[in-house]
Design a protein around this motif. Structure first.
Motif, short mmCIF file in Angstrom:
data_model
loop_
_atom_site.label_atom_id
_atom_site.label_comp_id
_atom_site.label_asym_id
_atom_site.label_seq_id
_atom_site.Cartn_x
_atom_site.Cartn_y
_atom_site.Cartn_z
N ASN A 1 12.45 7.59 25.73
CA ASN A 1 12.89 6.25 25.32
C ASN A 1 12.20 5.82 24.01
N ALA A 2 10.89 6.11 23.91
CA ALA A 2 10.16 5.75 22.69
C ALA A 2 10.71 6.56 21.50
N LYS A 3 11.04 7.84 21.75
CA LYS A 3 11.55 8.68 20.68
C LYS A 3 12.96 8.24 20.27
N ARG A 4 13.77 7.79 21.24
CA ARG A 4 15.09 7.21 20.93
C ARG A 4 14.90 5.94 20.08
N ALA A 5 13.92 5.12 20.47
CA ALA A 5 13.66 3.88 19.71
C ALA A 5 13.28 4.22 18.27
N GLN A 6 12.50 5.27 18.06
CA GLN A 6 12.10 5.66 16.69
C GLN A 6 13.32 6.04 15.84
N VAL A 7 14.25 6.76 16.47
CA VAL A 7 15.46 7.20 15.75
C VAL A 7 16.28 5.98 15.31
N ILE A 8 16.43 5.03 16.23
CA ILE A 8 17.21 3.82 15.92
C ILE A 8 16.49 3.00 14.85
N LEU A 9 15.19 2.90 15.02
CA LEU A 9 14.38 2.13 14.07
C LEU A 9 14.51 2.68 12.65
N ASN A 10 14.50 4.00 12.55
CA ASN A 10 14.64 4.64 11.24
C ASN A 10 15.94 4.20 10.56
N GLN A 11 17.01 4.10 11.36
CA GLN A 11 18.30 3.67 10.79
C GLN A 11 18.24 2.18 10.42
N LEU A 12 17.64 1.37 11.30
CA LEU A 12 17.56 -0.08 11.03
C LEU A 12 16.72 -0.36 9.80
N LEU A 13 15.63 0.38 9.66
CA LEU A 13 14.75 0.17 8.50
C LEU A 13 15.48 0.50 7.21
N ALA A 14 16.27 1.60 7.25
CA ALA A 14 17.01 1.98 6.05
C ALA A 14 18.02 0.89 5.66
N ARG B 1 0.82 -1.22 0.00
CA ARG B 1 0.00 0.00 0.00
C ARG B 1 0.85 1.26 0.00
N ILE B 2 2.18 1.10 0.13
CA ILE B 2 3.07 2.26 -0.02
C ILE B 2 3.86 2.02 -1.30
N LYS B 3 3.75 2.94 -2.21
CA LYS B 3 4.42 2.74 -3.50
C LYS B 3 5.93 2.70 -3.32
N PRO B 4 6.63 1.87 -4.12
CA PRO B 4 8.09 1.80 -4.02
C PRO B 4 8.72 3.17 -4.17
N ARG B 5 9.85 3.37 -3.46
CA ARG B 5 10.64 4.62 -3.47
C ARG B 5 9.96 5.78 -2.75
N SER B 6 8.85 5.49 -2.07
CA SER B 6 8.13 6.56 -1.35
C SER B 6 8.83 6.88 -0.03
N PRO B 7 8.61 8.11 0.48
CA PRO B 7 9.15 8.47 1.79
C PRO B 7 8.32 7.93 2.95
N ILE B 8 9.01 7.45 3.99
CA ILE B 8 8.36 7.03 5.24
C ILE B 8 9.08 7.80 6.35
N HIS B 9 8.34 8.68 7.01
CA HIS B 9 8.97 9.64 7.93
C HIS B 9 8.49 9.45 9.37
N TRP B 10 9.44 9.35 10.31
CA TRP B 10 9.13 9.23 11.74
C TRP B 10 9.31 10.59 12.40
N VAL B 11 8.30 11.02 13.18
CA VAL B 11 8.42 12.28 13.92
C VAL B 11 8.87 11.96 15.35
N SER B 12 10.15 12.21 15.60
CA SER B 12 10.72 11.94 16.92
C SER B 12 10.75 13.23 17.73
N SER B 13 11.67 13.32 18.67
CA SER B 13 11.74 14.51 19.52
C SER B 13 13.17 14.73 19.98
N GLY B 14 13.51 16.01 20.17
CA GLY B 14 14.83 16.33 20.73
C GLY B 14 14.97 15.79 22.15
N GLY B 15 13.84 15.42 22.77
CA GLY B 15 13.87 14.81 24.11
C GLY B 15 14.67 13.52 24.14
N MET B 16 14.85 12.89 22.97
CA MET B 16 15.58 11.61 22.95
C MET B 16 17.09 11.81 23.08
#
Ligand code: NAP
Length: 310
Positions: free
Chosen positions: A188-201, A148-163
């Motif tokens: 902690n959840a926002k830190r997890a999002q940042v790491i996840l973004n790198q792992l997904l890439a 349901r997400i077309k190939p090459r599309s952007p997937i963006h996580w909104v984290s926080s400087g709190g992480m």
């Protein structure tokens, strides 16, 4: 030189003066990059998500927004064309796995908050981790699996400087061994999002993953979660439109962006300014395994298991 010092101060970077200083180098967004495309914005009914949605609509895109209730949607988008609402509680995994969606050219995983009360989801996570990390992961994973997400599309996580001050901690996500601390859980959840973004890439090719923090933005979430901080900063808080700018820019840039980077005010930023927040490779792997195991365990959809505490 003076600008660099202001950035190091954090306050004069995350606030509205920081945005205005950084924005001197911004060029106008190019609407043709998103016009006619369809985006999903979680938590798009108010605050930063609403500003992202409005920005996309203004550039000629269509938007599906999600939230737990349509109250804010009906106020914000009454009589607005091109925008559509889907009710979705990201801490309700059965809903995440069954809600009805179309096809998207980009996804913004934005919904979030800092509830005062500890509610345990699935016997494993508090609502913050459940909705912002697990629920968003399931949503993204499902949309990718169902193509349901077309190939090459952007997937963006909104984290926080709190992480920035938080090291990933997966040891007690349901707060059984310590007093519930919403600010710590959120960081902690926002830190997890940042790491996840790198792992997904690294692990899922064919999409452009990005993550950002919006600075300090005057929204309902901030006022409710941190009233003292909100009062203190007052007019220095960014507007939702300023908070939405980098998210819109990442969507507009699309495949021009390097997948997995972390952005603030349209610049790629370090994710660990402090060495003591660095996680081990084993912790990154543990986060990935936790989410993949949860994903596979939920493939036969079960009703929500929720326990209210205090
Ligand atoms: N404001 C800031 O200064 C700031 C700073 C750093 C990061 N952020 C991040 O920016 C994002 C947006 O925040 P905001 O300040 O714009 O907040 P906001 O104005 O309170 O908006 C939050 C949105 O998320 C939805 N939402 C909240 N919990 C949800 C859940 N469990 N399931 C589904 N939807 C949910 C809300 O709708 P319902 O309540 O109807 O569900 C609403 O649409 C969040 O991820 C936040 O952590 C904000």
């Amino acid at each position: 030189m003076f600008d660099k010092l202001k950035d190091y101060s954090i306050v004069y970077s995350f606030d509205q003066t920081g945005f205005k200083r950084h924005a001197r180098h911004f060029s106008a967004l190019n609407p043709t990059a998103v016009a006619g495309k369809h985006f999903l914005v979680t938590g798009g009914t108010r605050g930063i998500g609403e500003a992202v949605t409005r920005g996309l609509l203004d550039m000629g895109a269509r938007v599906t927004v999600t939230a737990r209730t349509d109250k804010d949607f009906n106020t914000a988008f009454a009589d607005v064309e091109g925008v559509h609402f889907v009710a979705l509680d990201l801490a309700d995994f059965a809903q995440v796995l069954t809600a009805s969606f179309g096809y998207f050219d980009g996804v913004v995983l934005n919904a979030g908050g800092m509830p005062d009360q500890l509610t345990i989801i699935d016997g494993q996570y508090d609502t913050i981790f459940a909705s912002q990390v697990v629920g968003h992961y399931f949503l993204m994973r499902r949309l990718i699996d169902e193509r349901r997400i077309k190939p090459r599309s952007p997937i963006h996580w909104v984290s926080s400087g709190g992480m920035y001050l938080q090291k990933l901690d997966l040891s007690d996500l349901s707060w059984q061994q310590k007093q519930y601390d919403k600010v710590k859980s959120y960081a902690n959840a926002k830190r997890a999002q940042v790491i996840l973004n790198q792992l997904l890439a690294q692990r899922i090719k064919g999409y452009v993953f990005s993550c950002s923090h919006p600075g300090w933005v005057g929204t309902a979430a901030l006022a409710e979660a941190l009233p003292g901080f909100t009062n203190k900063l007052g007019a220095r808080l960014r507007t939702p439109e300023q908070g939405a700018d980098t998210i819109l820019w990442c969507l507009e840039q699309g495949i021009k962006l390097k997948s997995g980077n972390f952005w603030f005010d349209r610049k790629s930023r370090k994710t660990h300014p402090f060495f003591w927040t660095r996680e081990r490779e084993a912790d990154r792997l543990a986060l990935w395994n936790l989410l993949e195991t949860a994903w596979h365990n939920h493939q036969s959809i079960e009703p929500r298991a929720e326990t209210s505490v205090n």
